[in-house]
Design a protein around this motif. Structure first.
Motif, PDB file in Angstrom:
ATOM      1  N   GLU A   5     -19.863-118.104 -15.075  1.00 50.14           N
ATOM      2  CA  GLU A   5     -20.702-117.180 -14.311  1.00 50.14           C
ATOM      3  C   GLU A   5     -21.631-118.014 -13.443  1.00 50.14           C
ATOM      4  OE1 GLU A   5     -23.514-113.624 -15.664  1.00 50.14           O
ATOM      5  OE2 GLU A   5     -24.417-115.614 -15.893  1.00 50.14           O
ATOM      6  N   ARG A   6     -21.543-117.831 -12.133  1.00 52.52           N
ATOM      7  CA  ARG A   6     -22.348-118.611 -11.200  1.00 52.52           C
ATOM      8  C   ARG A   6     -23.198-117.643 -10.385  1.00 52.52           C
ATOM      9  NH1 ARG A   6     -20.372-123.671 -11.408  1.00 52.52           N
ATOM     10  NH2 ARG A   6     -21.250-124.358  -9.432  1.00 52.52           N
ATOM     11  N   LEU A  29     -10.305-119.956   0.342  1.00 54.94           N
ATOM     12  CA  LEU A  29     -10.293-121.377   0.006  1.00 54.94           C
ATOM     13  C   LEU A  29     -10.674-121.579  -1.459  1.00 54.94           C
ATOM     14  CD1 LEU A  29     -10.008-124.267   1.049  1.00 54.94           C
ATOM     15  CD2 LEU A  29     -12.409-124.160   1.743  1.00 54.94           C
ATOM     16  N   GLN A  30     -11.740-120.914  -1.893  1.00 56.27           N
ATOM     17  CA  GLN A  30     -12.189-121.065  -3.273  1.00 56.27           C
ATOM     18  C   GLN A  30     -11.151-120.529  -4.255  1.00 56.27           C
ATOM     19  OE1 GLN A  30     -16.009-119.244  -4.236  1.00 56.27           O
ATOM     20  NE2 GLN A  30     -16.525-121.057  -5.425  1.00 56.27           N
ATOM     21  N   VAL A  31     -10.577-119.390  -3.957  1.00 60.29           N
ATOM     22  CA  VAL A  31      -9.542-118.824  -4.834  1.00 60.29           C
ATOM     23  C   VAL A  31      -8.331-119.762  -4.908  1.00 60.29           C
ATOM     24  CG1 VAL A  31      -7.880-116.928  -5.084  1.00 60.29           C
ATOM     25  CG2 VAL A  31     -10.284-116.418  -4.619  1.00 60.29           C
ATOM     26  N   SER A  32      -8.006-120.420  -3.799  1.00 54.44           N
ATOM     27  CA  SER A  32      -6.853-121.328  -3.820  1.00 54.44           C
ATOM     28  C   SER A  32      -7.063-122.497  -4.779  1.00 54.44           C
ATOM     29  CB  SER A  32      -6.549-121.838  -2.404  1.00 54.44           C
ATOM     30  OG  SER A  32      -7.481-122.810  -1.987  1.00 54.44           O
ATOM     31  N   PHE A  33      -8.295-122.896  -4.996  1.00 54.77           N
ATOM     32  CA  PHE A  33      -8.586-123.990  -5.928  1.00 54.77           C
ATOM     33  C   PHE A  33      -8.887-123.485  -7.335  1.00 54.77           C
ATOM     34  CE2 PHE A  33      -9.554-126.251  -1.966  1.00 54.77           C
ATOM     35  CZ  PHE A  33      -8.840-127.417  -2.182  1.00 54.77           C
ATOM     36  N   ASP A  36      -8.421-117.779 -10.892  1.00 52.42           N
ATOM     37  CA  ASP A  36      -8.653-116.444 -11.429  1.00 52.42           C
ATOM     38  C   ASP A  36     -10.077-115.948 -11.207  1.00 52.42           C
ATOM     39  OD1 ASP A  36      -8.307-114.058 -12.735  1.00 52.42           O
ATOM     40  OD2 ASP A  36      -7.899-114.958 -14.692  1.00 52.42           O
ATOM     41  N   LEU A  37     -10.293-115.285 -10.079  1.00 51.57           N
ATOM     42  CA  LEU A  37     -11.589-114.677  -9.777  1.00 51.57           C
ATOM     43  C   LEU A  37     -11.712-113.365 -10.533  1.00 51.57           C
ATOM     44  CD1 LEU A  37     -14.232-114.393  -8.142  1.00 51.57           C
ATOM     45  CD2 LEU A  37     -12.845-113.393  -6.301  1.00 51.57           C
ATOM     46  N   VAL A  38     -12.719-113.272 -11.393  1.00 49.16           N
ATOM     47  CA  VAL A  38     -12.949-112.040 -12.148  1.00 49.16           C
ATOM     48  C   VAL A  38     -13.709-111.044 -11.283  1.00 49.16           C
ATOM     49  CG1 VAL A  38     -14.079-111.055 -14.187  1.00 49.16           C
ATOM     50  CG2 VAL A  38     -12.907-113.256 -14.344  1.00 49.16           C
ATOM     51  N   GLY A  39     -14.704-111.516 -10.533  1.00 50.73           N
ATOM     52  CA  GLY A  39     -15.450-110.605  -9.672  1.00 50.73           C
ATOM     53  C   GLY A  39     -16.572-111.291  -8.916  1.00 50.73           C
ATOM     54  N   TRP A  55     -15.570-116.606 -12.745  1.00 52.84           N
ATOM     55  CA  TRP A  55     -14.229-117.188 -12.693  1.00 52.84           C
ATOM     56  C   TRP A  55     -13.710-117.401 -14.110  1.00 52.84           C
ATOM     57  CZ3 TRP A  55     -12.241-117.929  -7.843  1.00 52.84           C
ATOM     58  CH2 TRP A  55     -13.154-117.828  -6.794  1.00 52.84           C
ATOM     59  N   ARG A  56     -12.437-117.145 -14.318  1.00 54.30           N
ATOM     60  CA  ARG A  56     -11.808-117.331 -15.626  1.00 54.30           C
ATOM     61  C   ARG A  56     -11.003-118.631 -15.604  1.00 54.30           C
ATOM     62  NH1 ARG A  56      -9.833-112.524 -18.328  1.00 54.30           N
ATOM     63  NH2 ARG A  56      -9.637-111.796 -16.200  1.00 54.30           N
ATOM     64  N   TYR A  57     -11.144-119.409 -16.690  1.00 53.30           N
ATOM     65  CA  TYR A  57     -10.403-120.663 -16.852  1.00 53.30           C
ATOM     66  C   TYR A  57      -9.781-120.693 -18.242  1.00 53.30           C
ATOM     67  CZ  TYR A  57     -13.231-122.152 -12.874  1.00 53.30           C
ATOM     68  OH  TYR A  57     -13.832-122.236 -11.652  1.00 53.30           O
ATOM     69  N   GLU A  58      -8.753-121.521 -18.392  1.00 52.31           N
ATOM     70  CA  GLU A  58      -8.131-121.693 -19.704  1.00 52.31           C
ATOM     71  C   GLU A  58      -9.106-122.338 -20.681  1.00 52.31           C
ATOM     72  OE1 GLU A  58      -4.399-123.753 -19.546  1.00 52.31           O
ATOM     73  OE2 GLU A  58      -3.773-122.601 -17.787  1.00 52.31           O
ATOM     74  N   ASP A  59      -9.826-123.367 -20.197  1.00 53.92           N
ATOM     75  CA  ASP A  59     -10.772-124.101 -21.030  1.00 53.92           C
ATOM     76  C   ASP A  59     -11.656-124.949 -20.115  1.00 53.92           C
ATOM     77  OD1 ASP A  59      -9.200-126.375 -20.322  1.00 53.92           O
ATOM     78  OD2 ASP A  59      -7.957-126.099 -22.108  1.00 53.92           O
TER      79      ASP A  59
END
Length: 104
Positions: A5-6, A29-33, A36-39, A55-59
């Motif tokens: 959460e930013r 650009l940000q989504v490409s890097f 998974d954008l949550v909102g 943003w969602r990440y695996e870890d």
């Protein structure tokens, strides 16, 4: 799975400008890097000149690799230079779901 959460406090007179530039030049650009954008949100009560994105990440390793690649990108640096003067402050929190959370 973790969530990043930013939140950014934007100078009040520039919130619309920041969002307009982000949508036109930064988001894809940000989504490409980051993937998974949550909102993306603005605050409606409290600090009203704040934008928040999740943003969602695996870890943590996944997050670190993706963010490092984005920060190394010349295109991302151009975008940051265009928008950095809008930002007053920034905060980042890593959220981990509980075992009973619907989002895991």
């Amino acid at each position: 799975m973790i969530l990043d959460e930013r939140s950014y406090a934007i100078h009040p007179q520039y919130v619309k400008d920041y969002l307009t530039i982000y949508e036109a030049e930064g988001m894809a650009l940000q989504v490409s890097f980051l993937g998974d954008l949550v909102g993306w949100f603005t605050t409606d009560v409290g600090t009203v000149n704040e934008v928040v994105h999740i943003w969602r990440y695996e870890d943590l390793g996944d997050r670190e690799r993706r963010r490092a690649a984005m920060e190394a990108s010349p295109e991302w640096q151009v975008f940051r230079k265009k928008t950095s003067h809008f930002v007053q402050s920034m905060r980042s929190r890593i959220l981990r779901p509980t075992w009973f959370s619907p989002m895991r």
